[in-house]
Design an enzyme around this catalytic site. Structure first.
Site, PDB file in Angstrom:
ATOM      1  N   TYR A   5       0.843  -1.222   0.000  1.00  0.00           N
ATOM      2  CA  TYR A   5       0.000   0.000   0.000  1.00  0.00           C
ATOM      3  C   TYR A   5       0.864   1.252   0.000  1.00  0.00           C
ATOM      4  O   TYR A   5       1.631   1.507   0.929  1.00  0.00           O
ATOM      5  CB  TYR A   5      -0.856  -0.039   1.258  1.00  0.00           C
ATOM      6  CG  TYR A   5      -1.941   1.001   1.372  1.00  0.00           C
ATOM      7  CD1 TYR A   5      -3.272   0.642   1.181  1.00  0.00           C
ATOM      8  CD2 TYR A   5      -1.674   2.315   1.728  1.00  0.00           C
ATOM      9  CE1 TYR A   5      -4.290   1.572   1.325  1.00  0.00           C
ATOM     10  CE2 TYR A   5      -2.683   3.247   1.866  1.00  0.00           C
ATOM     11  CZ  TYR A   5      -3.983   2.868   1.669  1.00  0.00           C
ATOM     12  OH  TYR A   5      -4.987   3.788   1.828  1.00  0.00           O
ATOM     13  N   TYR A  61      -6.577   4.503  -6.353  1.00  0.00           N
ATOM     14  CA  TYR A  61      -6.620   4.528  -4.906  1.00  0.00           C
ATOM     15  C   TYR A  61      -7.971   3.975  -4.468  1.00  0.00           C
ATOM     16  O   TYR A  61      -8.892   4.700  -4.167  1.00  0.00           O
ATOM     17  CB  TYR A  61      -6.423   5.954  -4.387  1.00  0.00           C
ATOM     18  CG  TYR A  61      -6.375   6.063  -2.884  1.00  0.00           C
ATOM     19  CD1 TYR A  61      -5.288   5.613  -2.161  1.00  0.00           C
ATOM     20  CD2 TYR A  61      -7.435   6.634  -2.187  1.00  0.00           C
ATOM     21  CE1 TYR A  61      -5.249   5.721  -0.792  1.00  0.00           C
ATOM     22  CE2 TYR A  61      -7.398   6.749  -0.806  1.00  0.00           C
ATOM     23  CZ  TYR A  61      -6.304   6.291  -0.111  1.00  0.00           C
ATOM     24  OH  TYR A  61      -6.269   6.407   1.244  1.00  0.00           O
TER      25      TYR A  61
END
Lengths: 154, 394
Positions: free
Chosen positions: B293, B344
């Protein structure tokens, strides 16, 4: 620090978010302290551990016996950043500014956040000594005082 | 003594689904519709009737309530609904773990993990919230212009880079790898928008040490994964991706207010990652491909260190563009483009890409990918990470 002649000198514009104590008053003594020109943190009455940020219990000995003590308003830069992108409307057209994380060796190495006073593009050194500078916002509702930091000659 | 307290090999991801990914504010449909479409797509991918879904897990206070979803989809019954505490993308792998735990414990049989975001319909993450006063932790930071996630985490990364003499080029390599992989991925928001080292170096600072390309995008979309027991997975139509381990949490006093975490220069994985390796029985050298991430590239850097891929002092040497790209790199990273360049989707696109790699269907496929690591939400608390494997890793 830039401002009109006679106006209070703030590192960041007066329209930045204004701090108020929590509803349960946990951090009220801290904000009362900054108004009085004191840097206060928590200390456990039982085991004498310093604690910051504030909490209702001592993380070391689990006593609900936290008191507030004034500590030496000086420390050293633990980390820092220079912000360029304006994330708040008050910062539009303001330009860069430096945020420092300051550890206080005379208060159990707790850390405080503030702005570094002076040239916003100055070089910043981790480990450099700094002194607290109280920045009162007397005209705010309610009034409050921030704690900024400047390079020390110590 | 055999330890039954493990998720290893008990549950598999058998379906994945996504909506199209949009720039923030560009989704043509309500967020709830996006969530439903991703869930239905994942069920279709799995070949499972959506009416067989009996549980949901999500994270980061997803706005799309499982009870509303169950009503909307006419589910015969809802048996499990779970929200992982904490913000950011720290709950991405934990949500998968929570769903898997429910299946292993018998609370539910077919659980969907999902995340939906339509930033244009709600508040963005990277801007200040409205309102003139702040209290609590925000009172210690907002008046000083330490407001956004980038500003919150730059301070941690700055200290880490200082302690270990990490160069800006290490962060740059992570950004370049993500953008490189996005060029092969037609789903990616940054597909057709390649990034060069020169463009990275010329980009503006958001907050030092993060340049523009060190920061994730904000997007609209939805993603979902369907989980069933390993036993049931054998009857589904796609190649199952088996869960080999999951861990979540953070180290001692990570959330001490006002940036007072004792282990400050950390991605919050120093205690979490060892649990992951122990549960899975694997080591970093067993990993074929990593999805990590990227809220900010510095978080990826620390995550990889804390998962044991290299020592902090080796970061400059290890984190090069050549090492991070598929198929040739030592450790192919973020092979869909990730949060920086695919979408995202609060990181859940990373779980989906990990499954694709194990199916052999990535647009930047790693040869014979057998074990995929997903690292969720560095620097927040709690964080989480997970390992997926093909059937032959069981």
């Amino acid at each position: 620090v830039s401002s009109a002649p006679g106006a209070p000198a703030y590192v960041l514009p007066a329209a930045m978010p204004r701090p108020v104590p929590e509803a349960d008053k946990l951090d009220a003594p801290y904000w009362e302290g900054t108004r009085a020109g004191e840097l206060r943190v928590q200390r456990c009455r039982r085991c004498r551990e310093f604690q910051w940020g504030p909490e209702w219990i001592c993380h070391k000995c689990l006593a609900f016996e936290m008191e507030w003590v004034a500590v030496a308003p000086r420390g050293r830069i633990y980390s820092w950043e220079r912000a360029w992108h304006p994330v708040h409307p008050a910062l539009k057209d303001h330009g860069p500014y430096v945020v420092v994380l300051v550890e206080l060796p005379e208060a159990g190495n707790v850390r405080m956040i503030g702005n570094l006073v002076g040239d916003p593009v100055q070089p910043v050194q981790i480990g450099a000594p700094v002194d607290a500078v109280f920045e009162p916002h007397d005209d705010a509702t309610p009034p409050y005082t921030l704690v900024q930091w400047k390079r020390s000659t110590r | 003594v055999r330890n039954d307290r493990t998720i290893r090999g008990k549950v598999a991801v058998v379906g994945i689904g996504e909506t199209a990914y949009y720039k923030h504010g560009r989704a043509p449909e309500p967020e709830f519709t996006l969530a439903l479409k991703a869930i239905l797509t994942a069920c279709e991918d799995a070949g499972i009737d959506p009416r067989r879904v009996d549980g949901f897990a999500s994270y980061s206070n997803d706005r799309n309530d499982p009870s509303r979803i169950a009503a909307a989809l006419g589910l015969p019954e809802l048996r499990f609904s779970n929200m992982q505490w904490g913000g950011g993308g720290g709950g991405g792998s934990a949500a998968v773990g929570n769903a898997a735990a429910a299946i292993a414990a018998g609370y539910a049989d077919c659980v969907v993990v999902f995340r939906a975001l339509a930033q244009g319909q709600f508040q963005r993450f990277g801007s200040a919230p409205p309102g003139g006063t702040v209290s609590g932790e925000a009172a210690l930071t907002f008046p000083y212009g330490l407001i956004s996630p980038a500003q919150r985490f730059a301070m941690r990364v700055m200290r880490f880079m200082h302690d270990h003499r990490v160069k800006q080029e290490a962060q740059r390599a992570i950004a370049l790898a993500s953008y490189h992989h996005a060029q092969a991925n037609p789903r990616a928001v940054m597909h057709g928008r390649p990034l060069t080292a020169e463009a990275y170096d010329a980009s503006r600072w958001i907050v030092e040490p993060f340049r523009l390309y060190d920061c994730c995008m904000e997007n609209d979309g939805a993603a979902a994964l369907v989980l069933v027991s390993a036993e049931r997975a054998r009857d589904t139509r796609r190649r199952p991706a088996y869960l080999l381990g999951v861990a979540q949490g953070s180290e001692y006093r990570n959330a001490a207010r006002g940036h007072n975490a004792p282990t400050y220069a950390s991605s919050s994985f120093t205690t979490v990652a060892p649990h992951l390796w122990e549960m899975s029985g694997l080591q970093p050298k067993d990993v074929s491909v990593v999805q990590s991430y990227e809220n900010f590239t510095g978080g990826v850097l620390m995550s990889l260190v804390e998962h044991g891929f290299f020592a902090p002092e080796e970061a400059n040497e290890f984190l090069t563009f050549a090492n991070l790209i598929a198929p040739s790199g030592r450790l192919p990273l973020n092979t869909s483009g990730g949060n920086l360049a695919e979408c995202y989707m609060h990181g859940l696109e990373l779980q989906i890409e990990a499954v694709r790699q194990l199916r052999g269907e990535s647009t930047s496929q790693v040869k014979d990918a057998r074990v995929g690591l997903v690292i969720s939400g560095p620097m927040v608390t709690p964080v989480s990470s997970m390992l997926l494997g093909t059937e032959d890793t069981l």
